[in-house]
Write a protein that holds these residues in place. Structure first.
Motif, PDB file in Angstrom:
ATOM      1  N   MET A 128       0.838  -1.205   0.000  1.00 16.31           N
ATOM      2  CA  MET A 128       0.000   0.000   0.000  1.00 16.31           C
ATOM      3  C   MET A 128       0.876   1.260   0.000  1.00 16.31           C
ATOM      4  N   LEU A 129       1.908   1.237   0.871  1.00 10.32           N
ATOM      5  CA  LEU A 129       2.792   2.390   0.992  1.00 10.32           C
ATOM      6  C   LEU A 129       3.571   2.604  -0.316  1.00 10.32           C
ATOM      7  N   SER A 130       4.077   1.510  -0.899  1.00 14.41           N
ATOM      8  CA  SER A 130       4.846   1.613  -2.146  1.00 14.41           C
ATOM      9  C   SER A 130       3.971   2.168  -3.263  1.00 14.41           C
ATOM     10  N   ARG A 131       2.703   1.728  -3.237  1.00 13.78           N
ATOM     11  CA  ARG A 131       1.737   2.201  -4.250  1.00 13.78           C
ATOM     12  C   ARG A 131       1.528   3.701  -4.106  1.00 13.78           C
ATOM     13  N   LEU A 132       1.461   4.198  -2.848  1.00 11.52           N
ATOM     14  CA  LEU A 132       1.280   5.619  -2.559  1.00 11.52           C
ATOM     15  C   LEU A 132       2.509   6.423  -3.009  1.00 11.52           C
ATOM     16  N   LEU A 133       3.688   5.860  -2.680  1.00 18.97           N
ATOM     17  CA  LEU A 133       4.944   6.539  -3.052  1.00 18.97           C
ATOM     18  C   LEU A 133       5.061   6.630  -4.572  1.00 18.97           C
ATOM     19  N   PHE A 134       4.674   5.496  -5.236  1.00 19.44           N
ATOM     20  CA  PHE A 134       4.727   5.472  -6.708  1.00 19.44           C
ATOM     21  C   PHE A 134       3.803   6.541  -7.285  1.00 19.44           C
ATOM     22  N   ALA A 135       2.582   6.661  -6.698  1.00 17.63           N
ATOM     23  CA  ALA A 135       1.597   7.641  -7.175  1.00 17.63           C
ATOM     24  C   ALA A 135       2.141   9.052  -6.994  1.00 17.63           C
ATOM     25  N   LEU A 136       2.781   9.322  -5.832  1.00 17.39           N
ATOM     26  CA  LEU A 136       3.337  10.659  -5.562  1.00 17.39           C
ATOM     27  C   LEU A 136       4.463  10.986  -6.551  1.00 17.39           C
ATOM     28  N   PHE A 137       5.262   9.911  -6.803  1.00 17.60           N
ATOM     29  CA  PHE A 137       6.385  10.092  -7.718  1.00 17.60           C
ATOM     30  C   PHE A 137       5.875  10.463  -9.120  1.00 17.60           C
ATOM     31  N   VAL A 138       4.880   9.708  -9.599  1.00 15.80           N
ATOM     32  CA  VAL A 138       4.313   9.970 -10.934  1.00 15.80           C
ATOM     33  C   VAL A 138       3.710  11.373 -10.969  1.00 15.80           C
ATOM     34  N   LEU A 139       2.993  11.736  -9.877  1.00 10.61           N
ATOM     35  CA  LEU A 139       2.341  13.044  -9.791  1.00 10.61           C
ATOM     36  C   LEU A 139       3.391  14.154  -9.856  1.00 10.61           C
ATOM     37  N   LEU A 140       4.480  13.987  -9.124  1.00  8.52           N
ATOM     38  CA  LEU A 140       5.553  14.990  -9.064  1.00  8.52           C
ATOM     39  C   LEU A 140       6.191  15.188 -10.435  1.00  8.52           C
ATOM     40  N   VAL A 141       6.511  14.060 -11.082  1.00  8.59           N
ATOM     41  CA  VAL A 141       7.159  14.131 -12.404  1.00  8.59           C
ATOM     42  C   VAL A 141       6.224  14.814 -13.395  1.00  8.59           C
ATOM     43  N   THR A 142       4.921  14.429 -13.401  1.00 14.57           N
ATOM     44  CA  THR A 142       3.957  14.972 -14.366  1.00 14.57           C
ATOM     45  C   THR A 142       3.746  16.462 -14.121  1.00 14.57           C
ATOM     46  N   ILE A 143       3.671  16.850 -12.811  1.00 11.83           N
ATOM     47  CA  ILE A 143       3.457  18.277 -12.486  1.00 11.83           C
ATOM     48  C   ILE A 143       4.670  19.107 -12.953  1.00 11.83           C
ATOM     49  N   THR A 144       5.874  18.588 -12.733  1.00 10.59           N
ATOM     50  CA  THR A 144       7.094  19.293 -13.135  1.00 10.59           C
ATOM     51  C   THR A 144       7.087  19.496 -14.653  1.00 10.59           C
ATOM     52  N   CYS A 145       6.754  18.414 -15.382  1.00  7.82           N
ATOM     53  CA  CYS A 145       6.702  18.499 -16.843  1.00  7.82           C
ATOM     54  C   CYS A 145       5.642  19.511 -17.265  1.00  7.82           C
ATOM     55  N   GLY A 146       4.461  19.472 -16.604  1.00  6.34           N
ATOM     56  CA  GLY A 146       3.349  20.367 -16.929  1.00  6.34           C
ATOM     57  C   GLY A 146       3.767  21.811 -16.708  1.00  6.34           C
ATOM     58  N   TYR A 147       4.457  22.097 -15.582  1.00  7.15           N
ATOM     59  CA  TYR A 147       4.868  23.456 -15.255  1.00  7.15           C
ATOM     60  C   TYR A 147       5.885  23.949 -16.278  1.00  7.15           C
ATOM     61  N   TRP A 148       6.777  23.057 -16.623  1.00  3.67           N
ATOM     62  CA  TRP A 148       7.827  23.395 -17.576  1.00  3.67           C
ATOM     63  C   TRP A 148       7.224  23.692 -18.937  1.00  3.67           C
ATOM     64  N   LEU A 149       6.159  22.963 -19.320  1.00  2.31           N
ATOM     65  CA  LEU A 149       5.560  23.153 -20.653  1.00  2.31           C
ATOM     66  C   LEU A 149       4.535  24.288 -20.651  1.00  2.31           C
ATOM     67  N   HIS A 150       3.594  24.356 -19.639  1.00  4.87           N
ATOM     68  CA  HIS A 150       2.493  25.334 -19.685  1.00  4.87           C
ATOM     69  C   HIS A 150       2.377  26.175 -18.442  1.00  4.87           C
ATOM     70  N   GLY A 151       3.331  26.186 -17.597  1.00  6.03           N
ATOM     71  CA  GLY A 151       3.272  27.003 -16.389  1.00  6.03           C
ATOM     72  C   GLY A 151       2.223  26.479 -15.422  1.00  6.03           C
ATOM     73  N   ALA A 152       1.487  27.429 -14.730  1.00  6.24           N
ATOM     74  CA  ALA A 152       0.517  27.011 -13.689  1.00  6.24           C
ATOM     75  C   ALA A 152      -0.610  26.164 -14.251  1.00  6.24           C
ATOM     76  N   THR A 153      -1.110  26.472 -15.439  1.00  3.74           N
ATOM     77  CA  THR A 153      -2.185  25.676 -16.067  1.00  3.74           C
ATOM     78  C   THR A 153      -1.719  24.246 -16.291  1.00  3.74           C
ATOM     79  N   GLY A 154      -0.473  24.126 -16.704  1.00  2.00           N
ATOM     80  CA  GLY A 154       0.094  22.779 -16.968  1.00  2.00           C
ATOM     81  C   GLY A 154       0.100  21.940 -15.710  1.00  2.00           C
ATOM     82  N   VAL A 155       0.358  22.654 -14.570  1.00  2.00           N
ATOM     83  CA  VAL A 155       0.370  21.910 -13.285  1.00  2.00           C
ATOM     84  C   VAL A 155      -1.002  21.292 -13.030  1.00  2.00           C
TER      85      VAL A 155
END
Ligand code: ADP
Length: 448
Positions: free
Chosen positions: A1-28
């Motif tokens: 359960m914990l690993s699944r949560l960590l994995f989800a946070l990791f994916v969320l973090l990477v996607t948000i960073t990419c979104g911010y880099w591409l479209h700023g706040a909207t991308g996030v």
């Protein structure tokens, strides 16, 4: 359960960073919503697969789920297994319990609140004439038609039992049952039945016995009373008084005989079988029996000469292991009966012999009055007489053959009778080889 949560946070973090880099706040925002929707869709699809697997209700079926969902399937599988094991254990326990109730000598029957049969054991089915399977669901009062039972059920007071007629397989024997209802659970009832036929028969026999004894004693007492009254009220000559006193003596002797036979019977019934340590020499015993029989025969004539032709065939060395008094009583009852029931001039043969199995056979054969076949099975019952007046005239109590049979059985032996009306009878006793002893080893053994 914990690993699944960590994995989800990791994916969320990477996607948000990419979104911010591409479209700023909207991308996030777009990245966060996209990731959450992805996770939700994934879980919905797996949850759907789990529900499909659960619907199969087959723990062995493949679920094709891994990770968190796979673990869930494993846990549910273990739950299924425990449930099945518990069910098997409960089933076995129930079967054992039912087998124990089946083995019960008492009938057990379960009724639902409406009085319909839910289950019954074989004994109850046999007692009440029911079919164990076919009659399930039937109303008990429709099947047990005894009016006493119908009344018992209708009145609703089950604090005591009711005696009813059972349904015996053999039509010749009626079955007496004791039945009682016991309420249990939610308005259900347990019906217990007990076969009391033997007890009822024993009670009846006891009542008959008391009635017979009272009757047997009352008759000579009435006669005695009559004579006493005559002696008291009539001016009699010395000769007449003597005649009455003699008649009274006969009645008194008869009562003594009856009381003595009753005592013998009660002693026989209340004591253990005679031990095999006492050996009874038959020669002197039979000599005594012979002398008594000759006197009894002479009493039917001039008191000096026997009126029957009596022959005694006795082995020299034969001994029986048991009670001397009892064997004497059994043997002399048969010999005396032959004398009493054989008319003057008849022949009586008394013999001891051995059969192939080493049994000692005692027989008394006469050519007297004989007995009709219908009386033979009941002859050794207490107070059973073929000809009441003849028995009384010759001083009989009606207990002699009952005593004789009892004695034979106490010695492990048996009692037999063959007779033809008007031709004569043969009464015999068989004593088993364990009760037979030879005084001198190698002595010639008489054969049949
Ligand atoms: P009882 O005292 O009346 O003789 P028993 O028990 O000795 O009583 O015998 C039962 C009945 O069997 C007798 O009443 C008689 O009718 C019959 N019985 C016994 N022995 C003989 C026999 N040898 N011949 C014919 N009838 C016999």
């Amino acid at each position: 359960m914990l690993s699944r949560l960590l994995f989800a946070l990791f994916v969320l973090l990477v996607t948000i960073t990419c979104g911010y880099w591409l479209h700023g706040a909207t991308g996030v925002w777009m990245a966060a919503v996209g990731v959450l929707a992805g996770f939700l869709f994934n879980d919905y699809e797996k949850g759907h697969r789990l529900a499909r697997w659960l619907r199969l209700d087959d723990p062995k079926a493949e679920a094709s789920l891994t990770g968190f969902w796979g673990e869930l399937v494993d846990r549910i599988r273990r739950g299924y297994k425990t449930r099945d094991q518990l069910a098997v254990r409960n089933h076995l326990r129930l079967q054992e319990f039912l087998s124990a109730i089946q083995a019960s000598p008492n009938g057990v029957l379960l009724l639902d609140p409406e009085g319909r049969i839910e289950w019954c054991n074989q004994t109850a089915a046999a007692h009440l004439g029911l079919h164990e399977q076919r009659d399930l669901g039937q109303h008990i009062v429709n099947l047990v038609r005894d009016p006493a039972f119908t009344r018992y059920v209708a009145q609703g007071d089950f604090s005591s039992e009711v005696i009813i007629e059972g349904r015996s397989h053999s039509l010749s024997q009626s079955l007496k049952l004791q039945a009682q209802l016991h309420p249990y659970g939610e308005d259900k009832k347990l019906l217990l039945t007990r076969d009391i036929t033997a007890r009822a028969q024993a009670d009846q026999m006891r009542r008959d016995f008391v009635a017979n004894v009272s009757h047997e004693i009352r008759t000579p007492l009435t006669v005695l009373g009559g004579f006493v009254e005559t002696l008291q009220s009539l001016p009699l000559s010395a000769e007449e008084r003597q005649k009455y006193l003699d008649l009274m003596a006969v009645q008194a002797t008869r009562m003594q005989g009856l009381v003595s036979d009753l005592l013998t019977l009660s002693q026989l019934e209340g004591s253990p079988p005679p031990p095999v340590t006492e050996s009874v020499d038959l020669k002197p015993l039979m000599a005594q029996v012979k002398s008594d029989a000759l006197s009894l025969s002479a009493m039917q004539g001039d008191d000096v000469h026997p009126v029957h032709s009596l022959t005694f065939d006795l082995p020299d060395q034969l001994q029986l292991l048991g009670s001397r008094a009892e064997i004497h009583s059994a043997v002399s009852n048969l010999v005396n009966n032959a004398v009493r029931y054989t008319p003057v001039g008849g022949t009586i043969g008394v013999a001891w012999a051995m059969d192939d199995e080493g049994q000692a056979l005692f027989s008394v054969k006469d050519n007297g009055v004989g007995i009709a076949a219908e009386h033979l099975p009941r002859l050794s019952e207490r107070f059973y007489r073929v000809d009441r007046s003849r028995s009384r005239e010759s001083g009989g109590t009606g207990l002699g053959l009952a005593i004789t049979k009892h004695i034979a059985q106490r010695h492990g032996g048996s009692f037999h009778v063959q007779s033809t009306l008007g031709e004569g009878s043969c009464f015999s006793l068989a004593f088993p080889s364990q009760r037979v002893k030879w005084a001198a080893p190698g002595a010639p053994k008489p054969a049949l």
